[in-house]
Scaffold this active site. Structure first.
Site, PDB file in Angstrom:
ATOM      1  N   GLU B  47      -3.254  -1.696  -4.188  1.00 61.44           N
ATOM      2  CA  GLU B  47      -3.840  -2.371  -3.029  1.00 61.44           C
ATOM      3  C   GLU B  47      -5.198  -1.820  -2.593  1.00 61.44           C
ATOM      4  OE1 GLU B  47      -0.929  -0.827  -3.095  1.00 61.44           O
ATOM      5  OE2 GLU B  47      -0.564   0.394  -1.325  1.00 61.44           O
ATOM      6  N   ASN B  48      -5.607  -0.680  -3.145  1.00 59.39           N
ATOM      7  CA  ASN B  48      -6.949  -0.203  -2.826  1.00 59.39           C
ATOM      8  C   ASN B  48      -8.022  -0.993  -3.578  1.00 59.39           C
ATOM      9  OD1 ASN B  48      -5.832   1.180  -5.154  1.00 59.39           O
ATOM     10  ND2 ASN B  48      -7.709   2.367  -5.174  1.00 59.39           N
TER      11      ASN B  48
END
Lengths: 233, 218
Positions: B47-48
């Site tokens: 998700e980064n």
């Protein structure tokens, strides 16, 4: 071409004052605006509200501002890597607003895009939603989250030009791209400031209109938080 | 015998299907990537801001600008892409990610999950977990059945602040595979050599046992 280039860090951070709300890009220590952070430390600005996904580590990134007690309030999603942060939070010295990561990103994007607020399912039924307006759409519950309002956004990119156009590298794009244009003034520091015209317009990640000041940073440490490798067979 | 963390990861890897985009949380979920069948096409999202995550880099090839959500240095696979955080959560909130695997401190029989805070003690934050559990349709929780004191983490009701409500459908622990439905935990599989009684004793929530419960095939 509208020239956004500033000559030094002093000019880049002109107008930043005690008590302001600042956005700082980065995920963990990846893509943090190292130069702007050092200047904030140097100026010893106080009572800052910082919007940043993480709070650095004890001796780097926003941890440097925490050490000097320059931060009044942090708005973050994950702060697990910083003991001084945890200490200040549990003792009540530091105000903390923990926000789901996707909501944090969208609150930046909404500010950038001119939306006052948006509905998200994240946090519904948890303490994050307490006191917030909720609404049902198609049988599912959502929480109303307002856009951020910030005075300055400090972002870091890989390459940029004097027009303010930015290109990021790898996962260092993260919140940096969403914070551009999300504050009154966006200050971009880049590893390499290239002559205008050199960047391919097809490959610009953030158009210069979202950036008010740009400069080439120096002495990037680019510290790795969790160096993880595998052995060659 | 109860499974270790790798055993849990191995069992969960069987749930990963061809063509899936998968988000792996920190801890046991990260290990799942090591056990996914090699004859299927899967892309891991972090998700980064990366889709198409590959293995850890060889020593000397680490790049500070290429990390996963656990802040570990990673590599990328052919076909990978990088993107900003809002785009990343568009993939998650917009249900483009097929499977989310994450850890938990507690789960309850109505599908609630708690994994971000112990009041007064530990506050690390929720990171992307609240977005993931609120949006994903297919969530598998990877966790130990009990805590270090032997107390059940599979509960009637969570005692810790919640991460999400009514969202967990499947739990894989060191003892069992459980399906969460009808306000109960249905025992689907036992870890090799673990009895139904052992699982019953380690489960505070309502456990439904229907017929012969098979052992996990791992």
């Amino acid at each position: 071409m509208i020239n956004k280039k500033v000559n030094n860090l002093e000019e880049a951070l002109k107008g930043v004052e005690d008590g302001m709300t600042l956005m700082l890009g980065g995920f963990g220590l990846c893509g943090i605006p190292e130069n702007a952070i050092s200047e904030l430390v140097k100026r010893n600005l106080k009572e800052l509200t910082c919007i940043s996904n993480n709070a650095g580590v004890d001796d780097f990134g926003l941890g440097l501002l925490l050490q000097k007690k320059q931060i009044k309030k942090m708005i973050s999603s994950y702060v697990g890597e910083n003991q001084e942060f945890e200490r200040q939070m549990l003792s009540g010295e530091l105000e903390v607003e923990l926000t789901p990561q996707g909501t944090l990103a969208e609150k930046c994007r909404a500010a950038q895009a001119g939306f006052p607020a948006f509905y998200t399912p994240a946090g519904y039924g948890t303490e994050v939603a307490e006191g917030k307006e909720t609404r049902e759409f198609d049988g599912k519950m959502y929480v109303l989250e307002p856009a951020f309002k910030a005075d300055f956004a400090f972002v870091k990119a890989w390459k940029g030009d004097a027009a303010g156009n930015l290109i990021f590298k790898g996962t260092a794009r993260n919140f940096n791209a969403n914070m551009c244009g999300a504050a009154t003034i966006t200050v971009a520091e880049v590893e390499e400031l290239v002559p205008v015209g050199e960047l391919d317009p097809n490959n610009i990640h953030i158009p210069g209109i979202f950036v008010q000041r740009i400069f080439q940073g120096s002495n990037y440490e680019k510290r790795i938080e969790q160096r993880t490798v595998r052995q060659k067979q | 015998m109860a499974l270790d963390k790798n055993g849990i990861a191995k069992r969960i890897a069987q749930e990963v299907q061809n063509g899936y985009y998968v988000n792996l949380g920190i801890g046991i979920p990260t290990l799942v990537a090591n056990y996914v069948r090699e004859d299927i096409e899967v892309e891991f999202q972090s998700e980064n801001g990366v889709l198409g995550m590959g293995p850890f880099p060889f020593e000397g090839e680490e790049d500070a600008d290429i990390i996963n959500a656990g802040k570990q240095t990673i590599t990328t696979m052919p076909g990978a892409s990088f993107f900003d955080s809002a785009t990343s959560f568009s993939m998650i909130r917009g249900k483009h990610v097929h499977l989310t695997i994450l850890g938990a401190m507690e789960v309850s029989q109505n599908g609630d999950i708690a994994n971000w805070k112990i009041p007064g003690k530990m506050v690390k934050g929720m990171g992307g977990a609240m977005d993931l559990v609120a949006s994903a349709e297919n969530i598998i929780v990877a966790m130990m059945h009990t805590n270090k004191e032997g107390e059940s983490k599979i509960l009637k009701q969570c005692t810790l602040p919640l991460t999400g409500v009514g969202c967990v459908k499947k739990v894989v622990t060191n003892l069992a595979v459980l399906e969460v439905k009808n306000n109960a935990f249905y025992l689907l599989e036992r870890a090799p050599g673990v009895s139904v009684e052992e699982i019953q004793n380690a489960t505070e929530g309502t456990l439904i046992v229907e017929g012969e419960v098979p052992e996990m095939a791992i």
